[in-house]
Design an enzyme around this catalytic site. Sequence first.
Site, PDB file in Angstrom:
ATOM      1  N   GLU A   1      35.022 -28.015   1.354  1.00 60.74           N
ATOM      2  CA  GLU A   1      36.051 -27.042   1.000  1.00 60.74           C
ATOM      3  C   GLU A   1      37.194 -27.098   2.026  1.00 60.74           C
ATOM      4  O   GLU A   1      36.957 -27.122   3.235  1.00 60.74           O
ATOM      5  CB  GLU A   1      35.404 -25.659   0.983  1.00 60.74           C
ATOM      6  CG  GLU A   1      36.289 -24.522   0.553  1.00 60.74           C
ATOM      7  CD  GLU A   1      35.515 -23.212   0.461  1.00 60.74           C
ATOM      8  OE1 GLU A   1      36.106 -22.220   0.012  1.00 60.74           O
ATOM      9  OE2 GLU A   1      34.319 -23.173   0.852  1.00 60.74           O
TER      10      GLU A   1
ATOM     11  N   LYS B   1      39.297 -22.150  -6.764  1.00 59.87           N
ATOM     12  CA  LYS B   1      38.083 -21.363  -6.553  1.00 59.87           C
ATOM     13  C   LYS B   1      38.188 -20.053  -7.349  1.00 59.87           C
ATOM     14  O   LYS B   1      39.256 -19.440  -7.417  1.00 59.87           O
ATOM     15  CB  LYS B   1      37.921 -21.082  -5.057  1.00 59.87           C
ATOM     16  CG  LYS B   1      36.604 -20.445  -4.647  1.00 59.87           C
ATOM     17  CD  LYS B   1      36.524 -20.390  -3.119  1.00 59.87           C
ATOM     18  CE  LYS B   1      35.214 -19.833  -2.626  1.00 59.87           C
ATOM     19  NZ  LYS B   1      35.117 -19.871  -1.154  1.00 59.87           N
TER      20      LYS B   1
ATOM     21  N   TYR C   1      33.244 -10.371   2.397  1.00 57.56           N
ATOM     22  CA  TYR C   1      32.190  -9.504   2.936  1.00 57.56           C
ATOM     23  C   TYR C   1      31.664 -10.113   4.230  1.00 57.56           C
ATOM     24  O   TYR C   1      31.745 -11.319   4.444  1.00 57.56           O
ATOM     25  CB  TYR C   1      31.055  -9.335   1.922  1.00 57.56           C
ATOM     26  CG  TYR C   1      30.482 -10.646   1.413  1.00 57.56           C
ATOM     27  CD1 TYR C   1      29.498 -11.329   2.115  1.00 57.56           C
ATOM     28  CD2 TYR C   1      30.957 -11.215   0.230  1.00 57.56           C
ATOM     29  CE1 TYR C   1      28.986 -12.519   1.666  1.00 57.56           C
ATOM     30  CE2 TYR C   1      30.447 -12.421  -0.236  1.00 57.56           C
ATOM     31  CZ  TYR C   1      29.454 -13.068   0.490  1.00 57.56           C
ATOM     32  OH  TYR C   1      28.956 -14.268   0.049  1.00 57.56           O
TER      33      TYR C   1
ATOM     34  N   CYS D   1      32.061 -23.558  -3.364  1.00 62.68           N
ATOM     35  CA  CYS D   1      31.282 -22.700  -2.460  1.00 62.68           C
ATOM     36  C   CYS D   1      30.724 -21.441  -3.116  1.00 62.68           C
ATOM     37  O   CYS D   1      29.728 -21.485  -3.823  1.00 62.68           O
ATOM     38  CB  CYS D   1      32.121 -22.366  -1.234  1.00 62.68           C
ATOM     39  SG  CYS D   1      31.107 -21.786   0.163  1.00 62.68           S
TER      40      CYS D   1
ATOM     41  N   SER E   1     -20.875 -40.787 -22.701  1.00 65.90           N
ATOM     42  CA  SER E   1     -21.046 -42.243 -22.572  1.00 65.90           C
ATOM     43  C   SER E   1     -21.213 -42.709 -21.130  1.00 65.90           C
ATOM     44  O   SER E   1     -21.618 -43.837 -20.888  1.00 65.90           O
ATOM     45  CB  SER E   1     -19.846 -42.957 -23.180  1.00 65.90           C
ATOM     46  OG  SER E   1     -18.679 -42.694 -22.404  1.00 65.90           O
TER      47      SER E   1
ATOM     48  N   GLY F   1     -18.505 -42.777 -19.339  1.00 67.99           N
ATOM     49  CA  GLY F   1     -17.134 -43.201 -19.060  1.00 67.99           C
ATOM     50  C   GLY F   1     -16.289 -42.044 -18.582  1.00 67.99           C
ATOM     51  O   GLY F   1     -16.747 -40.883 -18.510  1.00 67.99           O
TER      52      GLY F   1
ATOM     53  N   ASP G   1     -13.498 -40.430 -19.875  1.00 67.71           N
ATOM     54  CA  ASP G   1     -13.037 -39.360 -20.758  1.00 67.71           C
ATOM     55  C   ASP G   1     -14.149 -38.383 -21.122  1.00 67.71           C
ATOM     56  O   ASP G   1     -13.952 -37.163 -21.109  1.00 67.71           O
ATOM     57  CB  ASP G   1     -12.429 -39.956 -22.026  1.00 67.71           C
ATOM     58  CG  ASP G   1     -11.144 -40.719 -21.752  1.00 67.71           C
ATOM     59  OD1 ASP G   1     -10.523 -40.447 -20.704  1.00 67.71           O
ATOM     60  OD2 ASP G   1     -10.774 -41.581 -22.556  1.00 67.71           O
ATOM     61  N   SER G   2     -15.324 -38.906 -21.481  1.00 66.96           N
ATOM     62  CA  SER G   2     -16.420 -37.997 -21.843  1.00 66.96           C
ATOM     63  C   SER G   2     -16.908 -37.225 -20.626  1.00 66.96           C
ATOM     64  O   SER G   2     -17.353 -36.081 -20.744  1.00 66.96           O
ATOM     65  CB  SER G   2     -17.574 -38.764 -22.503  1.00 66.96           C
ATOM     66  OG  SER G   2     -18.180 -39.668 -21.597  1.00 66.96           O
TER      67      SER G   2
ATOM     68  N   TRP H   1      -5.601 -46.223 -29.618  1.00 68.33           N
ATOM     69  CA  TRP H   1      -6.802 -46.945 -29.195  1.00 68.33           C
ATOM     70  C   TRP H   1      -8.043 -46.094 -29.501  1.00 68.33           C
ATOM     71  O   TRP H   1      -8.733 -45.601 -28.632  1.00 68.33           O
ATOM     72  CB  TRP H   1      -6.715 -47.290 -27.712  1.00 68.33           C
ATOM     73  CG  TRP H   1      -7.738 -48.282 -27.246  1.00 68.33           C
ATOM     74  CD1 TRP H   1      -8.800 -48.050 -26.432  1.00 68.33           C
ATOM     75  CD2 TRP H   1      -7.792 -49.677 -27.559  1.00 68.33           C
ATOM     76  NE1 TRP H   1      -9.515 -49.201 -26.226  1.00 68.33           N
ATOM     77  CE2 TRP H   1      -8.917 -50.223 -26.908  1.00 68.33           C
ATOM     78  CE3 TRP H   1      -7.001 -50.518 -28.347  1.00 68.33           C
ATOM     79  CZ2 TRP H   1      -9.263 -51.564 -27.009  1.00 68.33           C
ATOM     80  CZ3 TRP H   1      -7.349 -51.861 -28.449  1.00 68.33           C
ATOM     81  CH2 TRP H   1      -8.462 -52.366 -27.779  1.00 68.33           C
TER      82      TRP H   1
ATOM     83  N   THR I   1     -10.943 -45.302 -33.105  1.00 68.31           N
ATOM     84  CA  THR I   1     -11.346 -45.651 -34.462  1.00 68.31           C
ATOM     85  C   THR I   1     -11.022 -44.490 -35.389  1.00 68.31           C
ATOM     86  O   THR I   1     -11.491 -43.368 -35.166  1.00 68.31           O
ATOM     87  CB  THR I   1     -12.858 -45.947 -34.514  1.00 68.31           C
ATOM     88  OG1 THR I   1     -13.136 -47.060 -33.669  1.00 68.31           O
ATOM     89  CG2 THR I   1     -13.308 -46.252 -35.934  1.00 68.31           C
TER      90      THR I   1
ATOM     91  N   LYS J   1      -2.443 -42.211 -37.063  1.00 70.97           N
ATOM     92  CA  LYS J   1      -3.600 -41.554 -36.439  1.00 70.97           C
ATOM     93  C   LYS J   1      -3.187 -40.251 -35.763  1.00 70.97           C
ATOM     94  O   LYS J   1      -3.915 -39.253 -35.806  1.00 70.97           O
ATOM     95  CB  LYS J   1      -4.247 -42.493 -35.403  1.00 70.97           C
ATOM     96  CG  LYS J   1      -4.882 -43.735 -35.991  1.00 70.97           C
ATOM     97  CD  LYS J   1      -5.529 -44.581 -34.903  1.00 70.97           C
ATOM     98  CE  LYS J   1      -6.119 -45.862 -35.477  1.00 70.97           C
ATOM     99  NZ  LYS J   1      -6.707 -46.720 -34.416  1.00 70.97           N
TER     100      LYS J   1
END
Length: 633
Positions: free
Chosen positions: A45, A114, A120, A169, A353, A355, A357-358, A471, A473, A599
């Site tokens: 400024e 501005k 103040y 500002c 399984s 794995g 995810d399960s 991915w 079935t 899907k």
Amino acid sequence: MHGFYRMASAVPTVKVADTDYNTSKIIELAKEADKQNATTVVFPELSVTGYTCADLFHQNILLESAESAILTILKELKDLNIIVIVGVPIFAEGKLYNTAAVLQHNEILGIVPKIYIPNYREYYEKRWFASGKDLADDKEIIFAEQTVPFGNNLIFSANKEFTFGIEICEDLWNVIPPSSELSLAGATAIMNLSASNELVSKADYRRSLIQSQSARCVSAYIYSSAGVGESTTDLLFGGHTVIAENGRILKENERFQRKNNLITADIDCRRLQMIRLSETSFSDNIVKKHREINTGKINRINSIKCTFSAHPFVPKNSKLRNQRCKEIFQIQAASLAKRLEHTAIERTVLGISGGLDSTLALLVINQAFELLNLKKENLITVTMPGFGTSERTLSNATALCKIIRTDFRKIDIKESCLRHFRDIGHNIREHNTVYENVQARERTMLLMNIANKENALVIGTGDLSEIALGWSTYNGDHMSMYAVNCSIPKTLVKYLIRWVADRSDDKMKEILLDIIDTPVSPELLPSTEEDNSITQKTEELIGPYELHDFFLYHTVKYGASPEKIIELASIAFKDIYDRKTIQKWNSLFIKRFFSQQFKRSCIPDGPKVGTISLSPRGDWRMPSDASAKNWIK
């Protein structure tokens, strides 16, 4: 460069009221920013005169020298493309204004006054300056031998992506900053020329203001504040510079420097525009008319000088990552608890399984049962070994269920699959999609029928990455009665399990860590006869999940083109994958993402936990028959 623009914030050394000295330093930094191919550079400024000139602003000689300084800067910018934004006091129509002058080549593109004049405590600006809020919409003034657009309704545009507005500002500290309206009018970047003095902890608040306003406006925010060369009669100025983008601080300088300093950051303006289109209600706001001013030819970058997270779904900071994991886990468990309460069903069925995810699904169900004070024997876990099940995954699944004390059941599906092969006339030696999907659907049929028999809900295990790639079935592991992992990407699943492991006893932790280290596999093809090890490794078939999660994030979050995603991935994974590899897997991602939408169009309910979700009822509405031709092209 895919919508990226380099923007700079500069703090020159200053001598109060010495416009020749200040001008020379502004020119030095402007040329340095231009060398770095910055599109814009913003200065503090009243940087031409110094902010702390006080009653000297009522001296005509200072105002005339400031105007001469602008002419000098323009002369030096004549052959440069960079846009320079400097602070200068301007006398117009009998009033003195605190302004930002936007300079390019030898032209003043516009001058912005501005609006909010602080008066103040330590500030006394109304003694010298008038507010620019009531200026006519089409106001022009003559300054530095040019007729110049003058007002706070100016938007500066180089093209449809790079458009910026200016506030000064105190404007930022106001209840409704001008930057809000400027952003609604199309500005993707906000430049702030400031003179914010230093007090204990004030920098923290200033930084949070910039960060939050950039997020609220979905914009870049480039901030430059007056430095230590200003008068210290009562105050000290630290020369704070900050560049933020949509709630993130990209670059920040060290305050209190006693020499010229410059910071730059590359801003993805195209991304900001697309986020506004897809994730905000910008269009619902009433916007006052702004004047759009076209810039000349701008600097463009030929390489991107910023970093990108290789794993955008996973926070790098370990403390933040743990906080996120806790919150995600709570969302998953609380969502399932609500579904169980609503259906008045107290039992669940889960195919386990061994794995990733399960395992995560089991941990979530366990937590939901604790929230509802349900008996653990109501948690029915079924392991269904097939032709490719390894001893490692079967052992881990069995041990984990034993620790949690589930109703654990083992059903070997090989005989029923062989019968099915005979029924449909499939040669068992032909290990194709039919061979794999018969097993997947046999498992799902068992789970569904057990759920009917036991008055239970089948809990799905599929994660966001698998849903994106299709991915699964169809009507096999694709289907369930509630899917707790549906918006958890594969790269995050491991961290969630590790988060639980770190809070578990030694035995359970050992099992969970081994599950994390197990190769990702559907285990549908026969394992090796020698050591019963996993032969079918998913990432060898469809590519690294970390790449696919990166592609998914940038595709869905803001509609990035494949070309841009490959560029960003080449930066994020520069020491891991070469560009050819990234292109190969990106091509596969696009083909599968489009072809497998059918899907996603009928997936089960499940909780959204992050900003990316592919639910057809919520975040992602895509026709199942859309062509990927333009994306491949």
